[in-house]
Scaffold this motif. Sequence first.
Motif, PDB file in Angstrom:
ATOM      1  N   ALA A  46       0.823  -1.213   0.000  1.00 51.93           N
ATOM      2  CA  ALA A  46       0.000   0.000   0.000  1.00 51.93           C
ATOM      3  C   ALA A  46       0.858   1.264   0.000  1.00 51.93           C
ATOM      4  CB  ALA A  46      -0.942  -0.007   1.213  1.00 51.93           C
ATOM      5  N   GLY A  47       2.170   1.095   0.103  1.00 56.76           N
ATOM      6  CA  GLY A  47       3.077   2.240   0.103  1.00 56.76           C
ATOM      7  C   GLY A  47       3.020   3.065   1.376  1.00 56.76           C
ATOM      8  N   LYS A  48       2.675   2.425   2.480  1.00 55.69           N
ATOM      9  CA  LYS A  48       2.545   3.130   3.764  1.00 55.69           C
ATOM     10  C   LYS A  48       3.756   2.862   4.653  1.00 55.69           C
ATOM     11  CE  LYS A  48      -1.693   4.675   3.218  1.00 55.69           C
ATOM     12  NZ  LYS A  48      -2.102   6.045   3.441  1.00 55.69           N
ATOM     13  N   THR A  49       3.965   3.756   5.604  1.00 60.17           N
ATOM     14  CA  THR A  49       5.012   3.588   6.608  1.00 60.17           C
ATOM     15  C   THR A  49       4.472   4.068   7.949  1.00 60.17           C
ATOM     16  OG1 THR A  49       5.907   5.785   6.176  1.00 60.17           O
ATOM     17  CG2 THR A  49       6.896   3.948   4.966  1.00 60.17           C
ATOM     18  N   GLY A  50       5.189   3.724   9.011  1.00 60.12           N
ATOM     19  CA  GLY A  50       4.852   4.217  10.337  1.00 60.12           C
ATOM     20  C   GLY A  50       3.628   3.593  10.981  1.00 60.12           C
ATOM     21  N   ILE A  51       3.183   2.469  10.484  1.00 61.20           N
ATOM     22  CA  ILE A  51       2.018   1.790  11.045  1.00 61.20           C
ATOM     23  C   ILE A  51       2.498   0.732  12.027  1.00 61.20           C
ATOM     24  CG2 ILE A  51       0.022   0.326  10.519  1.00 61.20           C
ATOM     25  CD1 ILE A  51      -0.043   1.791   7.786  1.00 61.20           C
ATOM     26  N   GLN A  52       1.919   0.734  13.225  1.00 58.65           N
ATOM     27  CA  GLN A  52       2.288  -0.264  14.226  1.00 58.65           C
ATOM     28  C   GLN A  52       1.588  -1.580  13.911  1.00 58.65           C
ATOM     29  OE1 GLN A  52       1.563   1.138  18.195  1.00 58.65           O
ATOM     30  NE2 GLN A  52       3.138   2.708  18.042  1.00 58.65           N
ATOM     31  N   VAL A  53       2.357  -2.655  13.963  1.00 55.31           N
ATOM     32  CA  VAL A  53       1.839  -3.999  13.685  1.00 55.31           C
ATOM     33  C   VAL A  53       2.060  -4.860  14.917  1.00 55.31           C
ATOM     34  CG1 VAL A  53       2.069  -6.063  12.245  1.00 55.31           C
ATOM     35  CG2 VAL A  53       2.342  -3.787  11.221  1.00 55.31           C
ATOM     36  N   TYR A  54       0.998  -5.536  15.341  1.00 61.47           N
ATOM     37  CA  TYR A  54       1.070  -6.473  16.461  1.00 61.47           C
ATOM     38  C   TYR A  54       0.589  -7.820  15.968  1.00 61.47           C
ATOM     39  CZ  TYR A  54       1.685  -2.332  19.282  1.00 61.47           C
ATOM     40  OH  TYR A  54       2.178  -1.161  19.811  1.00 61.47           O
ATOM     41  N   GLY A  55       1.254  -8.879  16.425  1.00 59.06           N
ATOM     42  CA  GLY A  55       0.922 -10.209  15.955  1.00 59.06           C
ATOM     43  C   GLY A  55       0.661 -11.188  17.072  1.00 59.06           C
ATOM     44  N   PHE A  56       0.638 -12.449  16.681  1.00 60.97           N
ATOM     45  CA  PHE A  56       0.331 -13.539  17.602  1.00 60.97           C
ATOM     46  C   PHE A  56       1.238 -14.714  17.264  1.00 60.97           C
ATOM     47  CE2 PHE A  56      -2.090 -17.286  18.917  1.00 60.97           C
ATOM     48  CZ  PHE A  56      -2.361 -16.948  20.225  1.00 60.97           C
ATOM     49  N   ASP A  57       1.887 -15.243  18.247  1.00 66.01           N
ATOM     50  CA  ASP A  57       2.731 -16.440  18.163  1.00 66.01           C
ATOM     51  C   ASP A  57       4.194 -16.094  17.925  1.00 66.01           C
ATOM     52  OD1 ASP A  57       1.680 -18.823  18.987  1.00 66.01           O
ATOM     53  OD2 ASP A  57       0.834 -19.355  17.060  1.00 66.01           O
ATOM     54  N   ASP A  58       5.015 -17.106  18.064  1.00 67.14           N
ATOM     55  CA  ASP A  58       6.466 -16.966  18.019  1.00 67.14           C
ATOM     56  C   ASP A  58       7.012 -17.729  16.818  1.00 67.14           C
ATOM     57  OD1 ASP A  58       9.173 -16.843  18.473  1.00 67.14           O
ATOM     58  OD2 ASP A  58       9.133 -17.776  20.439  1.00 67.14           O
ATOM     59  N   LEU A  59       6.990 -17.101  15.665  1.00 70.32           N
ATOM     60  CA  LEU A  59       7.552 -17.689  14.460  1.00 70.32           C
ATOM     61  C   LEU A  59       8.851 -16.961  14.106  1.00 70.32           C
ATOM     62  CD1 LEU A  59       4.434 -18.040  12.125  1.00 70.32           C
ATOM     63  CD2 LEU A  59       5.467 -19.781  13.569  1.00 70.32           C
ATOM     64  N   PRO A  60       9.777 -17.638  13.441  1.00 73.61           N
ATOM     65  CA  PRO A  60      11.016 -16.959  13.039  1.00 73.61           C
ATOM     66  C   PRO A  60      10.764 -15.685  12.231  1.00 73.61           C
ATOM     67  CG  PRO A  60      11.249 -19.322  12.755  1.00 73.61           C
ATOM     68  CD  PRO A  60       9.809 -19.067  13.116  1.00 73.61           C
ATOM     69  N   ILE A  61       9.780 -15.706  11.345  1.00 72.01           N
ATOM     70  CA  ILE A  61       9.509 -14.520  10.531  1.00 72.01           C
ATOM     71  C   ILE A  61       8.968 -13.367  11.384  1.00 72.01           C
ATOM     72  CG2 ILE A  61       7.156 -15.139   9.815  1.00 72.01           C
ATOM     73  CD1 ILE A  61       8.267 -14.099   6.971  1.00 72.01           C
ATOM     74  N   THR A  62       8.251 -13.696  12.443  1.00 61.99           N
ATOM     75  CA  THR A  62       7.769 -12.658  13.357  1.00 61.99           C
ATOM     76  C   THR A  62       8.930 -12.076  14.142  1.00 61.99           C
ATOM     77  OG1 THR A  62       5.663 -13.828  13.524  1.00 61.99           O
ATOM     78  CG2 THR A  62       6.111 -12.154  15.200  1.00 61.99           C
TER      79      THR A  62
END
Length: 122
Positions: A46-62
Motif C-alpha cells: 500500500a506504500g505506507k510507513t509508520g504503522i504499528q503492527v502487532y501479531g500472535f505467536d512466536d515464528l522466526p519470521i515474526t
Amino acid sequence: VRSSNISRIGAAKQAEAMLKQHPDIQTIVGFSSLDAAGIVEGIQAAGKTGIQVYGFDDLPITRQGIEKGDISASIVQSPKEMGARSIALLDEHFHGKSFAAEYFIPTSVMDKAALKLEVDGP
C-alpha cells in the motif's frame, strides 16, 4: 475487522485493502501466527510507513520483523505447557480425580526488549 483465513497472503491482501479504504489507520493487529508478516507485506504494497503492527505467536519470521522494527510486538503462547497440562488433566480424569473446570496458562509479550533479554540475559 477482516479475516486472513490464517494465511500470510490473505493478511497481506486484507491489510492493503484496509489501508486503501482507511488511509488514516495507525495500528493493525493480527490474531493468527502468519498475520503479522502478511500485514507488513500489505503495508509495503500500500506504500505506507509508520504503522504499528502487532501479531500472535512466536515464528522466526515474526522475530525477524520485530528485530527489523516492522512488527512492534507479538503475543506468545506456551504450547509445551498447554500440551503437558492437557495430558496431566486427562491422566487425572482417567484416574477418577476431580479438577478445576478452568486453567490459566500464561502468555507473554515478545518485543525488541524481550528478544534482547533472550540474547543478553537479565
